[in-house]
Design an enzyme around this catalytic site. Structure first.
Site, PDB file in Angstrom:
ATOM      1  N   SER A 131      32.320  70.205  39.146  1.00 48.15           N
ATOM      2  CA  SER A 131      32.071  68.888  39.741  1.00 48.15           C
ATOM      3  C   SER A 131      31.363  68.952  41.087  1.00 48.15           C
ATOM      4  CB  SER A 131      33.399  68.148  39.924  1.00 48.15           C
ATOM      5  OG  SER A 131      34.182  68.783  40.925  1.00 48.15           O
ATOM      6  N   SER A 180      37.012  72.910  41.508  1.00 53.01           N
ATOM      7  CA  SER A 180      36.225  73.551  40.449  1.00 53.01           C
ATOM      8  C   SER A 180      35.348  74.667  41.015  1.00 53.01           C
ATOM      9  CB  SER A 180      35.373  72.515  39.713  1.00 53.01           C
ATOM     10  OG  SER A 180      34.469  71.877  40.590  1.00 53.01           O
ATOM     11  N   GLU A 215      59.213  98.467  33.893  1.00 52.54           N
ATOM     12  CA  GLU A 215      60.288  97.872  33.109  1.00 52.54           C
ATOM     13  C   GLU A 215      59.780  97.385  31.745  1.00 52.54           C
ATOM     14  OE1 GLU A 215      63.870  94.588  33.838  1.00 52.54           O
ATOM     15  OE2 GLU A 215      62.101  94.562  35.122  1.00 52.54           O
ATOM     16  N   LYS A 242      70.533  97.714  32.573  1.00 56.70           N
ATOM     17  CA  LYS A 242      70.328  96.929  33.791  1.00 56.70           C
ATOM     18  C   LYS A 242      71.641  96.264  34.196  1.00 56.70           C
ATOM     19  CE  LYS A 242      66.806  93.880  35.782  1.00 56.70           C
ATOM     20  NZ  LYS A 242      65.562  93.126  35.513  1.00 56.70           N
ATOM     21  N   CYS A 254      64.208  96.908  38.792  1.00 57.63           N
ATOM     22  CA  CYS A 254      63.568  95.671  39.249  1.00 57.63           C
ATOM     23  C   CYS A 254      64.422  94.867  40.222  1.00 57.63           C
ATOM     24  CB  CYS A 254      63.165  94.821  38.045  1.00 57.63           C
ATOM     25  SG  CYS A 254      61.937  93.537  38.437  1.00 57.63           S
TER      26      CYS A 254
END
Length: 679
Positions: free
Chosen positions: A341, A346, A45, A106, A167
């Site tokens: 950390s 993290s 699309e 569409k 879609c």
């Protein structure tokens, strides 16, 4: 007896407003389709302009440049002898003779969650109606046509009939393929821009299988791939289904910009029959065949395949990694910097970067010249060829542990061990001097020095003392991102990565403008529960044994003083609920559309074996107080990879006020009245 037709569908890594690159990728996919003998090629699309243009769709330039690119397609010898289905803000079918066959608008707009198509487009709502569309002069000069059919119509070749849905139309209870199938359409196509979410792929596949299960036929699905410059990742999965069976599958996650998949031995077979009572489709006839002359009797029928669905852990490993690579190579930066950390969040971000490096090395080994060219540009060395993920990681990934007097040796050690195993360039930075300097400025101005609660300070002082540490880390992260390569005599800067998970965003359990403030965040749409499962997967998949210690440690911000050298502050104690409870509450708030009272009514049944109605009421009230007090933080949250349907991302997915009456007096009174009846 069916005849053999050769058709092609594809996934393209298109980029909003990158008309030059988008055109090149479209032409490459058509070239591949033709080389494999395809007579019909389907693309995703809005592939000419890119799906994520957003408010650029308002600009006349976007339409102008789209038609200019369309003209280039019509003029190219590559588009001859094949029907090409391409999209701008319309689906346009191009035949083999520099003509436009039809324009299919569409009919159902995606207008929920991440999608706002009704902001820019209007659906075609005239069922079975067709008009004449006057082409722009630049297109008329090439095609010799003044007008073309525009509307709800299908394409009738000499040997078959092709119908299109776009879609979101597939997801509708009144999908166009239903009426088209009843009218004898044999090949259905879907040009999509469908984003990745954890555990979503099976829904898409099942819908496509069901589209041809009852009335039969062939279904071609094309989808965009890549980040397209936004928070979502479009995850490919181009496929072909026949009579309810999947017969060809494209990769869901890949670093290839162009993936074209063709079916050489597709036989036109139907299991159902047209219904004469149904209103017929308007057919646009074309003197063109998808099948070749010759005897097809010895060609085998289609062979079903079993669709391989990734586990959620694999999805986290692959989707955000591909998204990060798209962002890095297109941003012009030289790598990433992550404040590491030693905690789950993290560490998850670090593992995703490591996964990205694994994918890059594999792509280079497989001969992907585009990936190698992009790697050269990122590292600034045209002679470089990555040999191992750890070695590549050392060039493009910098991690830093920003410790203070409140940090433990354990977290520092865990961060260092993980950095060593993934290969990042790692630094230890002590922030105490910067924190004391800022507090000194405050003290000079006010004559007061705030204290932690453990040292006799008030709640306000305690919170401010934590926040100043967190915000210093953000400032230092950006300083080192800008200048650490300069200090090493290397060109370029680094993108700062964030690592706040979706549950912390939901409650606002982070400091505004701390290390959650970054350039992008690959885990911002993923729950703590899923991240823990992902790290367990990484232990086995990448042999990152340092993750075992990280998983065993309690989550902590380490912003308050240690007690006898040990962490005294934990995330779940601070939040007043567990991460698993937060995931449940988050889904009820967004997916089930619950306010405080309806959430309480659901949870007293869901948690009846563990909590009394009074305890449930306390948790619901506590959550909504936290959520409403901290909602303002979502207005500045770092752009995050969208991965779950209960994300609180304020940008477009979860539109709410950021100033609430945090007492929720009416709503909480309703809960109290219910608890009084059944405590």
């Amino acid at each position: 007896m069916g005849r053999k037709v050769t058709v092609a569908t594809c996934s393209l890594n298109q980029w909003a407003l990158d008309f030059e690159g988008n055109l090149e990728r479209i032409l490459k996919s058509i070239e591949i389709a033709r080389a494999n003998g395809a007579k019909y090629r389907l693309g995703p699309e809005l592939e000419i302009c890119g799906y994520g243009c957003a408010d650029h769709f308002y600009e006349s330039d976007t339409l102008l440049h789209s038609f200019q690119a369309l003209r280039k397609l019509l003029e190219s010898p590559i588009t001859q002898d094949i029907i090409c289905d391409v999209g701008i803000s319309l689906r346009i079918s191009l035949p083999s003779c520099r003509k436009i066959l039809l324009i299919r608008p569409k009919m159902l707009m995606a207008n929920h969650g991440n999608y706002r198509e009704l902001r820019w487009f209007s659906p075609w709502n005239q069922l079975r109606q067709v008009e004449e569309y006057f082409l722009p002069r630049m297109i008329q000069e090439v095609t010799g046509q003044d007008t073309v059919p525009f509307g709800d119509c299908v394409l009738s070749t000499k040997d078959t009939c092709i119908g299109t849905e776009i879609c979101a139309e597939l997801w509708s209870p009144r999908s166009p393929h239903i009426s088209m199938g009843l009218d004898g359409v044999e090949i259905f196509t879907n040009s999509s821009a469908s984003h990745h979410e954890l555990r979503k792929a099976d829904q898409r596949v099942n819908l496509i299988k069901s589209a041809t299960t009852k009335s039969g036929g062939i279904y071609l699905y094309a989808n965009q791939r890549g980040c397209d410059g936004d928070r979502v990742y479009y995850d490919g999965c181009a496929l072909v289904a026949i009579n309810g069976d999947i017969v060809a599958q494209g990769a869901q996650f890949s670093l290839n910009d162009v993936v074209c998949m063709d079916m050489k031995r597709t036989r036109k077979e139907r299991t159902g029959s047209p219904e004469s009572e149904h209103k017929p489709c308007h057919r646009v006839k074309v003197d063109f065949s998808l099948s070749d002359d010759g005897d097809d009797i010895y060609l085998p029928t289609h062979q079903p395949i079993t669709w391989h669905f990734h586990t959620p852990e694999e999805e986290i490993c692959l989707g955000p990694a591909c998204w990060l690579w798209d962002y890095l190579r297109r941003s012009g930066q030289a790598g990433f910097l992550l404040p590491l950390s030693g905690g789950v969040d993290s560490s998850s971000t670090a593992c995703i970067v490591h996964s990205m490096c694994v994918l890059l090395c594999q792509a280079v080994e497989d001969g992907n010249s585009q990936v190698l060219e992009d790697v050269h540009r990122v590292v600034g060395d045209d002679s470089y060829r990555p040999q191992h993920p750890r070695e590549l990681c050392s060039r493009i990934f910098t991690t830093c542990y920003m410790g203070s007097e409140n940090s433990s040796e354990a977290t520092c050690s865990r961060a260092k061990d993980l950095a060593n195993q993934i290969g990042s360039t790692h630094m230890n930075i002590n922030i105490d001097m910067a924190v004391k300097g800022i507090l000194s400025i405050f003290s000079v101005v006010t004559g007061k020095w705030p204290q932690f609660r453990t040292n006799g300070g008030s709640h306000r002082e305690n919170l401010a003392m934590q926040n100043v540490q967190a915000r210093v880390r953000m400032v230092l992260a950006y300083l080192f991102a800008q200048l650490s390569l300069w200090a090493r005599g290397k060109p370029g800067g680094l993108l700062v990565l964030g690592s706040a998970n979706v549950d912390e965003s939901l409650t606002g359990y982070f400091t505004k403008y701390d290390c959650s403030s970054a350039d992008i965040n690959p885990i911002g749409g993923i729950s703590k529960t899923d991240l823990k499962s992902f790290l367990l997967y990484c232990v086995e998949q990448f042999q990152l044994t340092a993750l075992r210690g990280i998983l065993a440690a309690p989550p902590t911000a380490e912003l308050e003083p240690l007690t006898d050298g040990q962490v005294s502050q934990t995330d779940e104690a601070d939040m007043g609920m567990t991460y698993s409870e937060l995931s449940v509450i988050g889904r009820l708030r967004k997916i089930s559309k619950c306010g405080p009272f309806s959430m309480f009514c659901k949870l007293i049944h869901m948690w009846k074996d563990a909590l009394s109605p009074t305890e449930v009421a306390q948790k619901v009230k506590h959550f909504f107080r936290m959520y409403s007090v901290n909602r303002h933080k979502m207005t500045t949250i770092t752009p995050s990879y969208h991965a779950v349907s209960y994300s609180p991302d304020d940008n477009r997915f979860d539109l709410r006020p950021f100033l609430y009456n945090t007492r929720w007096t009416w709503q909480f009174r309703c809960i109290d009245n219910q608890v009084a009846i059944n405590p």
